[in-house]
Design a protein around this motif. Structure first.
Motif, mmCIF file in Angstrom:
data_model
loop_
_atom_site.group_PDB
_atom_site.id
_atom_site.type_symbol
_atom_site.label_atom_id
_atom_site.label_comp_id
_atom_site.label_asym_id
_atom_site.label_seq_id
_atom_site.Cartn_x
_atom_site.Cartn_y
_atom_site.Cartn_z
ATOM 1 N N GLU A 6 -21.066 -11.086 -24.015
ATOM 2 C CA GLU A 6 -21.779 -11.175 -22.741
ATOM 3 C C GLU A 6 -20.785 -11.426 -21.606
ATOM 4 O O GLU A 6 -19.908 -12.285 -21.714
ATOM 5 N N ARG A 9 -24.766 -11.681 -15.761
ATOM 6 C CA ARG A 9 -26.107 -11.173 -15.527
ATOM 7 C C ARG A 9 -26.088 -10.058 -14.493
ATOM 8 O O ARG A 9 -25.270 -10.047 -13.582
ATOM 9 N N ASP A 11 -28.132 -9.596 -12.118
ATOM 10 C CA ASP A 11 -28.433 -10.048 -10.753
ATOM 11 C C ASP A 11 -27.274 -10.788 -10.081
ATOM 12 O O ASP A 11 -27.392 -11.217 -8.940
ATOM 13 N N VAL A 94 -29.486 -6.325 -21.887
ATOM 14 C CA VAL A 94 -30.647 -6.874 -22.582
ATOM 15 C C VAL A 94 -31.169 -8.050 -21.765
ATOM 16 O O VAL A 94 -30.425 -9.011 -21.497
ATOM 17 N N ASP A 95 -32.428 -7.968 -21.356
ATOM 18 C CA ASP A 95 -33.055 -9.048 -20.585
ATOM 19 C C ASP A 95 -32.200 -9.467 -19.394
ATOM 20 O O ASP A 95 -32.038 -10.657 -19.115
ATOM 21 N N GLY A 96 -31.632 -8.486 -18.703
ATOM 22 C CA GLY A 96 -30.858 -8.788 -17.507
ATOM 23 C C GLY A 96 -29.465 -9.311 -17.771
ATOM 24 O O GLY A 96 -28.747 -9.689 -16.849
ATOM 25 N N ARG A 97 -29.057 -9.344 -19.035
ATOM 26 C CA ARG A 97 -27.709 -9.805 -19.386
ATOM 27 C C ARG A 97 -26.866 -8.601 -19.789
ATOM 28 O O ARG A 97 -27.334 -7.704 -20.492
#
Ligand code: FES
Length: 110
Positions: A6, A9, A11, A94-97
């Motif tokens: 990861e 994010r 955003d 995935v989910d904003g990550r």
């Protein structure tokens, strides 16, 4: 997903913007397009080393801030009359990550 790394994010990257990620093999630029697609390519322009993360994003392309070469963010290929390419890298969201493949964090074999 365990093997992916990861890097932050979605955003945290402005639309039509980018941020750099340091890897053992140099900086990669992670871009977010106006429609929230995420792409990763080498930050260094193959022309004269301009920082592509500081370029202008339009559609799924970026224009180098130094001499205006244009690169396709999905393939890294220069467009139009410009020749050359930067490496492009797989990213997963995935989910904003945002995740990148672990081989980007390994030192290249000599
Ligand atoms: S350094 Fe990118 S176009 Fe010249």
């Amino acid at each position: 997903m365990d093997e992916w790394i990861e890097i932050g994010r979605v955003d945290t990257i402005p639309r039509r913007g980018a941020r750099c990620v340091n890897t053992p093999n140099g900086k990669i630029a992670v871009f977010r397009t106006q429609d929230d697609q995420i792409f990763a390519i080498d930050n260094r322009c193959p022309h004269r080393g301009g920082p592509l993360s500081e370029g202008i994003v339009h559609g799924a392309s970026v224009t180098c801030p130094m001499h205006n070469w244009v690169f396709d963010l999905s393939t890294g290929q220069a467009q139009g009359a410009d020749e050359g390419e930067v490496r492009s890298y797989a990213v997963n969201v995935v989910d904003g990550r945002i995740f990148i493949t672990p081989d980007l964090m390994m030192v290249a074999a000599e």
